[in-house]
Design an enzyme around this catalytic site. Sequence first.
Site, short mmCIF file in Angstrom:
data_model
loop_
_atom_site.label_atom_id
_atom_site.label_comp_id
_atom_site.label_asym_id
_atom_site.label_seq_id
_atom_site.Cartn_x
_atom_site.Cartn_y
_atom_site.Cartn_z
N TRP A 141 0.82 -1.22 0.00
CA TRP A 141 0.00 0.00 0.00
C TRP A 141 0.85 1.26 0.00
O TRP A 141 0.39 2.32 -0.43
CB TRP A 141 -0.95 0.00 1.19
CG TRP A 141 -1.93 -1.14 1.18
CD1 TRP A 141 -2.27 -1.95 2.22
CD2 TRP A 141 -2.72 -1.60 0.06
NE1 TRP A 141 -3.19 -2.89 1.83
CE2 TRP A 141 -3.49 -2.69 0.51
CE3 TRP A 141 -2.83 -1.21 -1.27
CZ2 TRP A 141 -4.35 -3.39 -0.33
CZ3 TRP A 141 -3.69 -1.91 -2.10
CH2 TRP A 141 -4.44 -2.97 -1.63
N ASP A 213 -14.63 -9.12 14.91
CA ASP A 213 -14.74 -10.04 13.78
C ASP A 213 -15.82 -9.49 12.86
O ASP A 213 -16.99 -9.40 13.26
CB ASP A 213 -15.12 -11.43 14.29
CG ASP A 213 -15.23 -12.47 13.19
OD1 ASP A 213 -15.54 -12.10 12.03
OD2 ASP A 213 -15.06 -13.66 13.48
N HIS A 232 -11.66 -11.49 -1.83
CA HIS A 232 -11.04 -12.59 -2.58
C HIS A 232 -10.68 -13.78 -1.70
O HIS A 232 -10.32 -14.84 -2.20
CB HIS A 232 -9.84 -12.10 -3.39
CG HIS A 232 -8.60 -11.80 -2.58
ND1 HIS A 232 -7.40 -11.47 -3.17
CD2 HIS A 232 -8.37 -11.75 -1.24
CE1 HIS A 232 -6.48 -11.26 -2.25
NE2 HIS A 232 -7.05 -11.43 -1.07
N GLN A 283 -4.54 -21.22 -0.79
CA GLN A 283 -4.45 -20.76 0.59
C GLN A 283 -5.79 -20.51 1.27
O GLN A 283 -5.87 -20.52 2.50
CB GLN A 283 -3.63 -19.46 0.64
CG GLN A 283 -2.19 -19.61 0.24
CD GLN A 283 -1.35 -18.42 0.66
OE1 GLN A 283 -1.47 -17.91 1.76
NE2 GLN A 283 -0.51 -17.96 -0.23
#
Length: 322
Positions: A141, A213, A232, A283
Amino acid sequence: MCSQEGEGYSLLKEYANGFMVSQVLFAACELGVFELLAEALEPLDSAAVSSHLGSSPQGTELLLNTCVSLKLLQADVRGGKAVYANTELASTYLVRGSPRSQRDMLLYAGRTAYVCWRHLAEAVRSEDERLQFMQGLQDVWRLEGATVLAAFDLSPFPLICDLGGGSGALAKACVSLYPGCRAIVFDIPGVVQIAKRHFSASEDERISFHEGDFFKDALPEADLYILARVLHDWTDAKCSHLLQRVYRACRTGGGILVIESLLDTDGRGPLTTLLYSLNMLVQTEGRERTPAEYRALLGPAGFRDVRCRRTGGTYDAVLARK
């Protein structure tokens, strides 16, 4: 960013993604993709390849499209479906029985050499994995944050909440780019605690950190929610659940900014995004998506005026309003 720095960063990303390219090649050889297409009487669609190989339909399609981007396969559209065939490169070097086949060497590289090389850094590893991941995102970033945040004018949103914002790198870029705004970083307790100990964003009075959360806990009220490299990770069902929660928390007239690497309309590029999508397959339970697929998630959640904008960098922007 000067052109020299841009070229250097592009080269660095090419090096960093090199292992993904290697694994695409190794996996396609291991699965027998090139042999199957060499023996087929005509090009096959991904469903046929998946059926013959006994592999998952989604993973097979991703693998085939990545091989197209790498010029290992070629794709044509017949009857509304993409069909795949070997390129000359694959026929020459990757098919068993070809006089110039390199298949066995590649299988050795993928099964043996690659496994050994993955332990290269073990002797000097010292950083906690989560901290290192957060530092890695901050690096990304630092170079790409301002570009993706400037894809749309975010000045109408005085309070911005970065869900899963980690170190606060994007939040810091927000308040720098839009001096009139304040930012909230919302992440799980362990991440927030690391951010407060190790990252400078926690010292900026315009940025606050909240623990929680985002799938279960109450979300802070805000004018704009940023989901950067979040959707994603998840299935469509979990993305829909999260987007509905964001919609309910969002102030009227507010919006959501999704920052992801967008696939092309046909799903067969760009190469970097295809590699990232395969990385998600390995992953997580998620994948990269096309603009149409993000619209299909945002619309039913209640968001309107969905606009997608490519930045020319690794990550693109999707803005929608409540």
